[in-house]
Design a protein around this motif. Sequence first.
Motif, PDB file in Angstrom:
ATOM      1  N   GLN A  33       0.837  -1.197   0.000  1.00 30.44           N
ATOM      2  CA  GLN A  33       0.000   0.000   0.000  1.00 30.44           C
ATOM      3  C   GLN A  33       0.873   1.248   0.000  1.00 30.44           C
ATOM      4  O   GLN A  33       1.961   1.259   0.578  1.00 30.44           O
ATOM      5  N   LEU A  88       4.285   7.276   2.270  1.00 29.35           N
ATOM      6  CA  LEU A  88       4.645   6.078   3.026  1.00 29.35           C
ATOM      7  C   LEU A  88       4.212   4.836   2.263  1.00 29.35           C
ATOM      8  O   LEU A  88       3.104   4.795   1.729  1.00 29.35           O
ATOM      9  N   ALA A  92       2.404  -5.934   3.223  1.00 31.88           N
ATOM     10  CA  ALA A  92       1.789  -6.961   4.061  1.00 31.88           C
ATOM     11  C   ALA A  92       2.649  -8.209   3.997  1.00 31.88           C
ATOM     12  O   ALA A  92       2.888  -8.749   2.911  1.00 31.88           O
ATOM     13  N   LEU A  98       1.387  -5.391   8.600  1.00 30.26           N
ATOM     14  CA  LEU A  98       1.955  -4.343   7.765  1.00 30.26           C
ATOM     15  C   LEU A  98       3.344  -3.956   8.238  1.00 30.26           C
ATOM     16  O   LEU A  98       3.557  -3.682   9.419  1.00 30.26           O
ATOM     17  N   TRP A 100       6.112  -1.037   7.591  1.00 32.84           N
ATOM     18  CA  TRP A 100       6.111   0.323   7.066  1.00 32.84           C
ATOM     19  C   TRP A 100       7.513   0.794   6.708  1.00 32.84           C
ATOM     20  O   TRP A 100       8.484   0.519   7.439  1.00 32.84           O
ATOM     21  N   GLY A 101       7.588   1.537   5.605  1.00 35.18           N
ATOM     22  CA  GLY A 101       8.802   2.262   5.294  1.00 35.18           C
ATOM     23  C   GLY A 101       8.860   3.550   6.092  1.00 35.18           C
ATOM     24  O   GLY A 101       7.871   3.955   6.702  1.00 35.18           O
ATOM     25  N   ALA A 102      10.038   4.205   6.080  1.00 40.48           N
ATOM     26  CA  ALA A 102      10.229   5.437   6.856  1.00 40.48           C
ATOM     27  C   ALA A 102       9.676   6.663   6.139  1.00 40.48           C
ATOM     28  O   ALA A 102       9.574   7.740   6.733  1.00 40.48           O
ATOM     29  N   GLY A 103       9.336   6.519   4.864  1.00 38.34           N
ATOM     30  CA  GLY A 103       8.682   7.613   4.156  1.00 38.34           C
ATOM     31  C   GLY A 103       9.617   8.454   3.308  1.00 38.34           C
ATOM     32  O   GLY A 103      10.821   8.514   3.533  1.00 38.34           O
TER      33      GLY A 103
END
Lengths: 110, 119
Positions: A33, A88, A92, A98, A100-103
Amino acid sequence: TQLLEQSPQFLSIQEGENLTVYCNSSSVFSSLQWYRQEPGEGPVLLVTVVTGGEVKKLKRLTFQFGDARKDSSLHITAAQTGDTGLYLCAGADSNYQLIWGAGTKLIIKP
Amino acid sequence: GAGVSQSPSNKVTEKGKDVELRCDPISGHTALYWYRQSLGQGLEFLIYFQGNSAPDKSGLPSDRFSAERTGGSVSTLTIQRTQQEDSAVYLCASSLFFMQGILSVGELFFGEGSRLTVL
């Protein structure tokens, strides 16, 4: 431990330019996502990609999921000031949790 | 309301005090997440509730942090004996988690967050 690396961490460009941001991992994800977050607000979902090689377009935004489902890219054409925000990505994992990346912090200058 | 509601929106407290942060998820959403976000950074997972299953507490940074979800709806995140490093925005999100032949992670709907400042 699965990691999602986003690059670049920060990008500042002029309105009208094109850009691509990346989300990479050595792990396979069942889906991925992309969210955009504006200051003072929570992230908002832009797209979910599920199939390897999948390409989704939302107006000027093009999302691609890698063939091996380990990486993804977001390309913005003719960037606008309204595109400014923190982008971001979240993958999954096999347990449907989930990661997550750091953005990527994107600033579009008028 | 139609979205995820969090309160308070801002909380300033003194080091050593306890704080409670509240999350009211979207009605009918079975999954609820708590995340922590430092300024301009990504999301740090704290805890995850899914229906009546035992919560996934693997992200809680210390035993000063706890969370509960009552009646499968409202959730409260409690931080005891707050420290300055606890200062951050605490985000809550909810989602539908449903089976469509395979398990799938649905769209997460986030609240606006609770900004915690520990002096």
